[in-house]
Design a protein around this motif. Structure first.
Motif, PDB file in Angstrom:
ATOM      1  N   VAL A  57      30.888  52.132  53.070  1.00 17.85           N
ATOM      2  CA  VAL A  57      31.282  51.640  51.567  1.00 17.85           C
ATOM      3  C   VAL A  57      32.319  52.854  51.292  1.00 17.85           C
ATOM      4  O   VAL A  57      31.947  53.996  51.239  1.00 17.85           O
ATOM      5  CB  VAL A  57      30.114  51.583  50.580  1.00 17.85           C
ATOM      6  CG1 VAL A  57      30.698  51.366  49.191  1.00 17.85           C
ATOM      7  CG2 VAL A  57      29.050  50.742  50.906  1.00 17.85           C
ATOM      8  N   VAL A  58      33.533  52.409  50.654  1.00 19.63           N
ATOM      9  CA  VAL A  58      34.408  53.463  50.413  1.00 19.63           C
ATOM     10  C   VAL A  58      34.594  53.238  48.751  1.00 19.63           C
ATOM     11  O   VAL A  58      34.993  52.309  48.232  1.00 19.63           O
ATOM     12  CB  VAL A  58      35.900  52.985  51.032  1.00 19.63           C
ATOM     13  CG1 VAL A  58      37.062  53.868  50.559  1.00 19.63           C
ATOM     14  CG2 VAL A  58      35.675  52.880  52.677  1.00 19.63           C
ATOM     15  N   CYS A  59      34.785  54.502  48.106  1.00 20.96           N
ATOM     16  CA  CYS A  59      34.589  54.483  46.666  1.00 20.96           C
ATOM     17  C   CYS A  59      35.551  55.512  46.290  1.00 20.96           C
ATOM     18  O   CYS A  59      36.156  56.212  47.084  1.00 20.96           O
ATOM     19  CB  CYS A  59      33.244  55.243  46.001  1.00 20.96           C
ATOM     20  SG  CYS A  59      31.834  54.284  46.869  1.00 20.96           S
ATOM     21  N   GLN A  60      36.195  55.300  45.065  1.00 23.88           N
ATOM     22  CA  GLN A  60      37.257  56.240  44.437  1.00 23.88           C
ATOM     23  C   GLN A  60      36.824  57.283  43.367  1.00 23.88           C
ATOM     24  O   GLN A  60      37.650  58.122  42.719  1.00 23.88           O
ATOM     25  CB  GLN A  60      38.283  55.552  44.040  1.00 23.88           C
ATOM     26  CG  GLN A  60      39.162  54.825  45.025  1.00 23.88           C
ATOM     27  CD  GLN A  60      40.280  54.001  44.238  1.00 23.88           C
ATOM     28  OE1 GLN A  60      40.194  53.094  43.682  1.00 23.88           O
ATOM     29  NE2 GLN A  60      41.600  54.587  44.830  1.00 23.88           N
ATOM     30  N   ASP A  61      35.305  57.213  43.104  1.00 21.16           N
ATOM     31  CA  ASP A  61      34.854  58.562  42.341  1.00 21.16           C
ATOM     32  C   ASP A  61      33.417  58.597  42.587  1.00 21.16           C
ATOM     33  O   ASP A  61      32.768  57.955  43.307  1.00 21.16           O
ATOM     34  CB  ASP A  61      34.659  57.577  40.697  1.00 21.16           C
ATOM     35  CG  ASP A  61      33.806  56.270  40.620  1.00 21.16           C
ATOM     36  OD1 ASP A  61      32.449  56.731  40.222  1.00 21.16           O
ATOM     37  OD2 ASP A  61      34.307  55.247  41.120  1.00 21.16           O
ATOM     38  N   HIS A  62      32.915  59.666  41.907  1.00 23.28           N
ATOM     39  CA  HIS A  62      31.811  60.470  42.473  1.00 23.28           C
ATOM     40  C   HIS A  62      30.394  59.626  41.999  1.00 23.28           C
ATOM     41  O   HIS A  62      29.683  59.670  42.955  1.00 23.28           O
ATOM     42  CB  HIS A  62      31.667  61.856  42.011  1.00 23.28           C
ATOM     43  CG  HIS A  62      32.711  62.935  42.430  1.00 23.28           C
ATOM     44  ND1 HIS A  62      32.452  63.558  43.727  1.00 23.28           N
ATOM     45  CD2 HIS A  62      34.032  63.173  42.154  1.00 23.28           C
ATOM     46  CE1 HIS A  62      33.668  64.403  43.953  1.00 23.28           C
ATOM     47  NE2 HIS A  62      34.513  64.201  43.074  1.00 23.28           N
ATOM     48  N   ALA A  63      30.482  59.210  40.955  1.00 25.02           N
ATOM     49  CA  ALA A  63      29.268  58.262  40.141  1.00 25.02           C
ATOM     50  C   ALA A  63      29.219  57.307  41.145  1.00 25.02           C
ATOM     51  O   ALA A  63      27.817  56.890  41.382  1.00 25.02           O
ATOM     52  CB  ALA A  63      29.728  57.788  38.747  1.00 25.02           C
ATOM     53  N   THR A  64      30.074  56.355  41.469  1.00 24.23           N
ATOM     54  CA  THR A  64      29.800  55.249  42.270  1.00 24.23           C
ATOM     55  C   THR A  64      29.423  55.751  43.770  1.00 24.23           C
ATOM     56  O   THR A  64      28.773  54.972  44.252  1.00 24.23           O
ATOM     57  CB  THR A  64      31.235  54.357  42.457  1.00 24.23           C
ATOM     58  OG1 THR A  64      31.568  53.893  41.343  1.00 24.23           O
ATOM     59  CG2 THR A  64      30.972  53.010  43.193  1.00 24.23           C
ATOM     60  N   ALA A  65      30.094  56.598  44.407  1.00 22.10           N
ATOM     61  CA  ALA A  65      29.596  57.280  45.341  1.00 22.10           C
ATOM     62  C   ALA A  65      28.115  57.486  45.616  1.00 22.10           C
ATOM     63  O   ALA A  65      27.662  57.097  46.578  1.00 22.10           O
ATOM     64  CB  ALA A  65      30.589  58.119  45.997  1.00 22.10           C
ATOM     65  N   ARG A  66      27.806  58.134  44.652  1.00 24.97           N
ATOM     66  CA  ARG A  66      26.159  58.806  44.743  1.00 24.97           C
ATOM     67  C   ARG A  66      25.279  57.469  44.539  1.00 24.97           C
ATOM     68  O   ARG A  66      24.440  57.515  45.215  1.00 24.97           O
ATOM     69  CB  ARG A  66      26.106  59.600  43.421  1.00 24.97           C
ATOM     70  CG  ARG A  66      26.610  61.079  43.500  1.00 24.97           C
ATOM     71  CD  ARG A  66      26.160  61.991  42.459  1.00 24.97           C
ATOM     72  NE  ARG A  66      26.534  61.447  41.083  1.00 24.97           N
ATOM     73  CZ  ARG A  66      27.669  62.026  40.486  1.00 24.97           C
ATOM     74  NH1 ARG A  66      28.272  62.798  41.039  1.00 24.97           N
ATOM     75  NH2 ARG A  66      27.730  61.560  39.221  1.00 24.97           N
ATOM     76  N   TRP A  67      25.771  56.525  43.621  1.00 22.59           N
ATOM     77  CA  TRP A  67      24.861  55.281  43.624  1.00 22.59           C
ATOM     78  C   TRP A  67      24.880  54.485  44.923  1.00 22.59           C
ATOM     79  O   TRP A  67      23.777  53.928  45.293  1.00 22.59           O
ATOM     80  CB  TRP A  67      25.563  54.282  42.524  1.00 22.59           C
ATOM     81  CG  TRP A  67      25.082  52.895  42.301  1.00 22.59           C
ATOM     82  CD1 TRP A  67      24.064  52.539  41.851  1.00 22.59           C
ATOM     83  CD2 TRP A  67      25.696  51.913  42.989  1.00 22.59           C
ATOM     84  NE1 TRP A  67      24.035  51.322  42.190  1.00 22.59           N
ATOM     85  CE2 TRP A  67      25.092  50.764  42.866  1.00 22.59           C
ATOM     86  CE3 TRP A  67      26.971  51.572  43.572  1.00 22.59           C
ATOM     87  CZ2 TRP A  67      25.196  49.312  42.965  1.00 22.59           C
ATOM     88  CZ3 TRP A  67      27.379  50.388  43.989  1.00 22.59           C
ATOM     89  CH2 TRP A  67      26.435  49.069  43.848  1.00 22.59           C
ATOM     90  N   ALA A  68      26.108  54.482  45.362  1.00 17.80           N
ATOM     91  CA  ALA A  68      26.314  53.538  46.810  1.00 17.80           C
ATOM     92  C   ALA A  68      25.370  54.043  47.776  1.00 17.80           C
ATOM     93  O   ALA A  68      24.852  53.311  48.727  1.00 17.80           O
ATOM     94  CB  ALA A  68      27.703  53.221  47.232  1.00 17.80           C
ATOM     95  N   GLN A  69      25.297  55.547  47.802  1.00 17.76           N
ATOM     96  CA  GLN A  69      24.620  55.930  49.142  1.00 17.76           C
ATOM     97  C   GLN A  69      23.143  56.133  49.051  1.00 17.76           C
ATOM     98  O   GLN A  69      22.301  56.529  49.795  1.00 17.76           O
ATOM     99  CB  GLN A  69      25.202  57.328  49.587  1.00 17.76           C
ATOM    100  CG  GLN A  69      24.775  58.537  48.410  1.00 17.76           C
ATOM    101  CD  GLN A  69      25.674  59.605  48.642  1.00 17.76           C
ATOM    102  OE1 GLN A  69      26.503  59.661  49.670  1.00 17.76           O
ATOM    103  NE2 GLN A  69      25.837  60.646  48.032  1.00 17.76           N
ATOM    104  N   GLN A  70      22.441  55.774  47.521  1.00 21.45           N
ATOM    105  CA  GLN A  70      20.969  55.799  47.761  1.00 21.45           C
ATOM    106  C   GLN A  70      20.538  54.589  48.390  1.00 21.45           C
ATOM    107  O   GLN A  70      20.916  53.369  48.487  1.00 21.45           O
ATOM    108  CB  GLN A  70      20.533  55.356  46.113  1.00 21.45           C
ATOM    109  CG  GLN A  70      21.347  56.693  45.268  1.00 21.45           C
ATOM    110  CD  GLN A  70      20.656  58.016  45.588  1.00 21.45           C
ATOM    111  OE1 GLN A  70      19.549  58.109  45.871  1.00 21.45           O
ATOM    112  NE2 GLN A  70      21.369  59.037  45.662  1.00 21.45           N
TER     113      GLN A  70
END
Length: 318
Positions: free
Chosen positions: A105-118
């Motif tokens: 999953v490729v993200c452009q912001d920290h909040a979305t990245a933290r959510w996606a890797q849970q």
């Protein structure tokens, strides 16, 4: 509706399937460079009317670990339904192709990245059954490539770095390093990366900087973005420079020799870049730029105009 950043974040892996093995080291895993890569259909729809499509799907083959599938998803924001979709994708692909399936999953912001890797489990706490925990690439772990030599060593990774850091303070330095590195690349290599980067930045403020860099550092490339920038620059010059100096430049472009005409157009480009960046241009500076007929000096001023903090800095020291 699919957005340009969404397309750029996953299609760059179609452009260079080997990118995943280079990205993987930033994600804490070691994936060998594939010896073969095949793009597979992204339609995962079954016989029922529910349509499901993964963004990018690749079959990668490595020399020592055998083939596996890589599903790449671009995620612009948190969405509660996505983990269930990701679970479906991986289970369906595993069943259909009988191959190990990885999800990036490729993200452009920290909040979305933290959510996606849970990790998210489909069963109750005591019976997790199936747990989805994708690899996530984003501003938290993608490299900040600000050295043109480092960017030149892996242009595709440098483009992905720019896309994933689109909202970060370092994006300006990343874009400058990338544009500098692309100047030496063949057009068939540079052109798609120029477009991927433009798509990935979308409506973010860094898009304007990239447009200026493309217009100056990469002006010799015939891409839709470069042509779009040139058209807008010409329009802004016509709108903002309506005085006698501009009229004289038009007349001289028509009447003078080719080299003088190029110098006048270059002077207009310098003024246009300064205008686009919102810098105040005094009459003295405007006259100095407009009266300069040395192509080398004008080229130097045009490059300075992209990053200078004042118009006076552009013409300082010639």
């Amino acid at each position: 509706m699919v957005s340009p950043p969404h397309e750029a974040m996953h299609r760059i892996f179609q452009h260079d399937p080997g990118l995943f093995s280079r990205v993987s080291r930033f994600l804490g895993v070691d994936i060998p460079t594939p010896v073969k890569a095949t793009a597979l259909p992204t339609d995962l729809t079954e016989t029922n009317p529910v349509e499901r499509r993964v963004d990018t799907l690749l079959r990668l083959e490595t020399a020592d670990r055998g083939p596996f599938l890589l599903a790449v998803e671009a995620q612009g924001k948190k969405h509660p339904d996505k983990p269930a979709s990701w679970a479906y994708y991986t289970a369906y692909l595993w069943t259909k192709y009988r191959l190990p399936t990885a999800l990036l999953v490729v993200c452009q912001d920290h909040a979305t990245a933290r959510w996606a890797q849970q990790p998210v489990s489909c069963g109750p706490p005591q019976l997790p059954t199936l747990t989805v925990q994708p690899l996530v690439a984003g501003p938290h772990n993608m490299p900040v490539i600000t050295d043109p030599e480092e960017a030149r060593a892996d242009l595709v990774l440098a483009s992905l770095a720019a896309i994933t850091h689109a909202a970060e303070p370092d994006v300006g330095a990343i874009l400058k390093a990338l544009s500098t590195a692309l100047r030496d690349a063949p057009e068939d290599i540079a052109k798609p990366l120029i477009e991927f980067t433009a798509q990935g930045l979308a409506k973010r403020p860094a898009k304007n900087l990239w447009r200026n860099l493309v217009a100056v550092d990469l002006s010799f490339y015939k891409s839709y973005l470069a042509e779009e920038v040139r058209k807008e620059v010409r329009k802004e010059v016509r709108d903002e420079v309506r005085d006698e100096v501009r009229d004289e430049v038009r007349k001289e472009v028509q009447d003078e020799a080719l080299t003088q005409g190029e110098a006048r157009r270059a002077a207009a480009d310098v003024l246009a870049v300064l205008a686009e960046r919102g810098l105040t241009v005094s009459e003295a500076v405007r006259e100095r730029i407009g009266s300069c007929d040395d192509p080398e000096i004008l080229s130097r001023w045009l490059r300075r105009a992209v990053t200078a903090s004042t118009a006076e800095e552009v013409v300082a020291g010639a």
